[in-house]
Motif scaffolding. Structure first.
Motif, PDB file in Angstrom:
ATOM      1  N   LYS A  91     -24.008   0.348 -23.694  1.00 26.24           N
ATOM      2  CA  LYS A  91     -24.880   0.944 -22.676  1.00 26.24           C
ATOM      3  C   LYS A  91     -26.157   1.486 -23.311  1.00 26.24           C
ATOM      4  CE  LYS A  91     -24.857   4.733 -19.248  1.00 26.24           C
ATOM      5  NZ  LYS A  91     -25.832   5.587 -19.901  1.00 26.24           N
ATOM      6  N   ARG A  92     -26.002   2.188 -24.435  1.00 21.88           N
ATOM      7  CA  ARG A  92     -27.176   2.747 -25.107  1.00 21.88           C
ATOM      8  C   ARG A  92     -28.109   1.639 -25.584  1.00 21.88           C
ATOM      9  NH1 ARG A  92     -25.433   4.969 -30.435  1.00 21.88           N
ATOM     10  NH2 ARG A  92     -25.614   2.732 -30.906  1.00 21.88           N
ATOM     11  N   GLU A  95     -30.056   0.186 -22.636  1.00 24.45           N
ATOM     12  CA  GLU A  95     -31.076   1.104 -22.146  1.00 24.45           C
ATOM     13  C   GLU A  95     -32.250   1.203 -23.122  1.00 24.45           C
ATOM     14  OE1 GLU A  95     -28.284   4.075 -19.424  1.00 24.45           O
ATOM     15  OE2 GLU A  95     -28.744   4.629 -21.504  1.00 24.45           O
ATOM     16  N   ALA A 100     -35.007   1.878 -19.856  1.00 27.42           N
ATOM     17  CA  ALA A 100     -34.691   2.533 -18.575  1.00 27.42           C
ATOM     18  C   ALA A 100     -33.200   2.815 -18.529  1.00 27.42           C
ATOM     19  CB  ALA A 100     -35.108   1.655 -17.400  1.00 27.42           C
ATOM     20  N   PRO A 101     -32.778   3.820 -17.722  1.00 30.58           N
ATOM     21  CA  PRO A 101     -31.338   4.067 -17.554  1.00 30.58           C
ATOM     22  C   PRO A 101     -30.656   2.868 -16.899  1.00 30.58           C
ATOM     23  CG  PRO A 101     -32.647   5.916 -16.752  1.00 30.58           C
ATOM     24  CD  PRO A 101     -33.601   4.803 -17.011  1.00 30.58           C
ATOM     25  N   LEU A 102     -29.365   2.732 -17.164  1.00 34.61           N
ATOM     26  CA  LEU A 102     -28.625   1.562 -16.704  1.00 34.61           C
ATOM     27  C   LEU A 102     -28.667   1.424 -15.189  1.00 34.61           C
ATOM     28  CD1 LEU A 102     -26.919  -0.734 -17.906  1.00 34.61           C
ATOM     29  CD2 LEU A 102     -24.892   0.659 -17.473  1.00 34.61           C
ATOM     30  N   GLU A 104     -30.902   2.519 -13.106  1.00 32.57           N
ATOM     31  CA  GLU A 104     -32.263   2.143 -12.706  1.00 32.57           C
ATOM     32  C   GLU A 104     -32.518   0.674 -13.011  1.00 32.57           C
ATOM     33  OE1 GLU A 104     -36.870   3.293 -13.874  1.00 32.57           O
ATOM     34  OE2 GLU A 104     -35.288   4.811 -14.097  1.00 32.57           O
ATOM     35  N   ILE A 105     -31.997   0.195 -14.131  1.00 34.06           N
ATOM     36  CA  ILE A 105     -32.145  -1.219 -14.473  1.00 34.06           C
ATOM     37  C   ILE A 105     -31.516  -2.095 -13.390  1.00 34.06           C
ATOM     38  CG2 ILE A 105     -31.439  -3.019 -16.110  1.00 34.06           C
ATOM     39  CD1 ILE A 105     -31.575  -0.826 -18.294  1.00 34.06           C
TER      40      ILE A 105
END
Length: 586
Positions: A91-92, A95, A100-102, A104-105
């Motif tokens: 996840k990191r 992003e 962008a945060p997951l 939001e992606i």
């Protein structure tokens, strides 16, 4: 060239990128979904249609349920594991790569709608199935970074050899060439903002050809699939459609899978009557999964058609369910039809045994025929429940009760005689040191008959109890519970309404058959009798595993399942839902 096997971390990054496409579309737009569905080649065997999941995903993360899940011991323990650490790193990395945060992606990439379809050509093995993904993208710059990150991760693993540009019908698309044996992949951004991905080139060219056509053969031209889609809830987050031929082909390809010819005749006939199958996921006080079958009534077994057309339900006796019920269920039944289904399922060579049992039953029923004189008098409504045990009773002896109406007094008398005679015979059995006695007591003007253990483990425990009175047949595992049904009849409106009926009134009032598990009541019972429950479950963690489960159950108030069959036998609709503990759900 020798290719290195992708590392766990690389596979996790690639999987995370792909998961963005497969799980979380953003802004709901039925028009966009309809257009994408129209571009799906009509040979699709399975289609997943997603709408408006982006905002809902964000709302879920910020909701009390999302916070509760994140804080629960079960989730925290998993995140602390090696698998959880790999997911967090993936996840990191995603992003950081995309800036962008997951959530939001997912919202910006997947746009208004997405459709994923599976295509398995005739004569091909299941492993030859190919996929097609279409989605409307709101942020093309982010998409470019997404594709670049995915290609870079695959190149770093040694799996992706090259990316080549191709053209079809004046539209450019890219081919990803792999060296690890997997089929090439094609992707393109169309002028209307639709992103298309597939691992079959012919599907890419078909989609390009179908864009903008005013007249085209579409998947939903199939009347059965159209009926399934129209029966789905309008606010569904996800919808799936399965062609029955896919299930049949998958079963035929698996030597361990049962074949239609090996199944009981009524089961095979019912499966053969399914023209289309679909599923939908919506949010109503919690997640609800709908499963819908479009049926051909002419191919249904006769007993199933009879069952569907029988009028009446359990409404008149629903009020008998006590507020203390842990599990409650009600059903619309046709016992003559059920009898016929069971008999039809018995192999021809064993039908003699069925006839012998029918003869014995006729004798116990005072000469009345079970199929034509007894079974039609029972129901069609049936209710049952498992009640909270008294403090003096072990959890394993929670009273269970089943109730049905009996409309014919002569049938009621015959049922009373048959059950009492059968229990009398059982009371004579002392095989293996077991001994029973028959108890007959008058309770509130009704006769309650019970079979009670006299020796061995469970001495003094009621094994079975029943009463036939006041237009009801009541059977259960506790004589007091059976008697209370008859004494409470008519008092249902004056007492606290059971959680099962509150949920039914609000969420599934149209369901003729349902079951409801009161998780609030289960959790309260488990908290008050924790030591006993740990021993009963043989929990070797000394209650730690139980605590994790109860912690998770605390996020929900109940779970329910429903089933309905249209009167003409043309449609079956089933639901499985969870009710979240926070008011209003999401």
């Amino acid at each position: 060239m020798t290719c290195r096997r992708p590392s766990i971390r690389t596979r996790a990054v690639s999987g995370m990128l792909l998961a963005l496409f497969l799980t979380s579309p953003a802004v709901s737009s039925s028009e966009s979904a309809d257009e994408l569905m129209g571009r799906v080649p009509p040979d699709a065997s399975l289609v997943l249609e997603l709408e408006g999941l982006g905002p809902r995903l964000e709302a879920l993360v910020d909701s009390g349920l999302g916070e509760g899940l994140a804080a629960s011991r079960l989730v925290r323990d998993w995140l602390a594991s090696d698998e959880g650490a790999t997911l967090r790193r993936a996840k990191r990395d995603v992003e950081v790569a995309l800036g962008a945060p997951l959530v939001e992606i997912a919202d910006r990439l997947l746009g208004r709608a997405a459709v994923l379809s599976l295509h398995l050509p005739e004569g091909e093995a299941p492993e030859q199935a190919r996929g097609l993904l279409q989605t409307v993208v709101a942020d093309r710059d982010l998409l470019s970074r997404f594709i670049g990150a995915a290609n870079a991760a695959e190149r770093a693993s040694g799996a992706l050899l090259a990316v080549e540009e191709r053209e079809h019908g004046g539209v450019s698309y890219s081919i990803r060439d792999f060296g690890d044996g997997r089929p090439d992949e094609a992707y393109a951004m169309l002028d209307d903002g639709t992103f298309v991905w597939t691992n079959a080139r012919r599907l890419m060219t078909e989609v390009i050809d179908r864009v903008g056509l005013e007249t085209r053969e579409e998947l939903l031209d199939d009347p059965a699939l159209a009926r399934v889609r129209s029966a789905m809830p309008g606010g569904a987050m996800a919808r799936a459609f399965v062609a029955p031929r896919l299930i049949a082909r998958l079963a035929a390809s698996d030597p361990n899978s049962p074949k239609l010819d090996d199944l009981p005749a009524p089961v095979a006939e019912y499966l053969g009557a399914i023209d289309a199958l679909g599923a939908a996921l919506e949010w109503r006080d919690g997640p609800v999964l709908h499963v819908i079958e479009a049926l051909d009534p002419d191919r249904l077994p006769d007993p199933v058609r009879s069952w569907a057309s029988r009028s009446g339900d359990a409404g008149p006796i629903l009020g008998l369910i006590p507020p203390s019920a842990l599990l409650a269920a009600a059903g619309h039944v046709d016992l003559p039809a059920l009898h016929d289904l069971i008999v039809a399922s018995v192999p021809e060579e064993d039908r003699g045994g069925v006839e012998a049992l029918t003869g014995v039953a006729r004798g116990l029923l005072l000469g009345k025929d079970p199929r034509s004189e007894i079974l039609p008098a029972i129901g069609p409504g049936v209710v049952g429940w498992v009640d909270t045990p008294a403090d003096s009773r072990p959890i394993g002896e929670s009273p269970a009760v089943l109730v049905a109406s009996v409309g014919d007094p002569a049938a009621a008398e015959a049922l009373d005689n048959a059950l009492r005679t059968a229990l009398a015979f059982l009371s004579l059995d002392d095989d293996g040191g077991r001994r029973f006695r028959l108890s007959v007591e008058g309770r509130d003007g009704a006769r309650v008959t019970a079979l009670i253990s006299e020796a061995g483990e469970g001495a003094g425990r009621v094994r079975f109890a029943f009463a036939v009175a006041r237009g009801l047949i009541v059977v259960g595992t506790d004589a007091d519970a059976v008697a209370s049904v008859l004494s409470d009849r008519g008092a249902g409106e004056s007492r606290t309404r059971p959680a099962a009926l509150v949920a039914r009134d609000r969420l599934f009032p149209d369901a003729s058959t349902f079951a409801y598990l009161d998780l609030d009541a289960v959790r309260l019972l488990a908290d008050s009798r924790r030591a006993e429950l740990v021993e009963l479950l043989e929990d070797e963690s000394d209650g730690e595993d139980l605590s994790r489960v109860l912690d998770l159950l605390g996020l929900f108030r109940g779970v329910y399942a429903t089933s309905s069959l249209a009167e003409d036998g043309s449609m079956a609709h089933r639901r499985l839902g969870l009710i979240v503990a926070e008011p209003g759900g999401q």
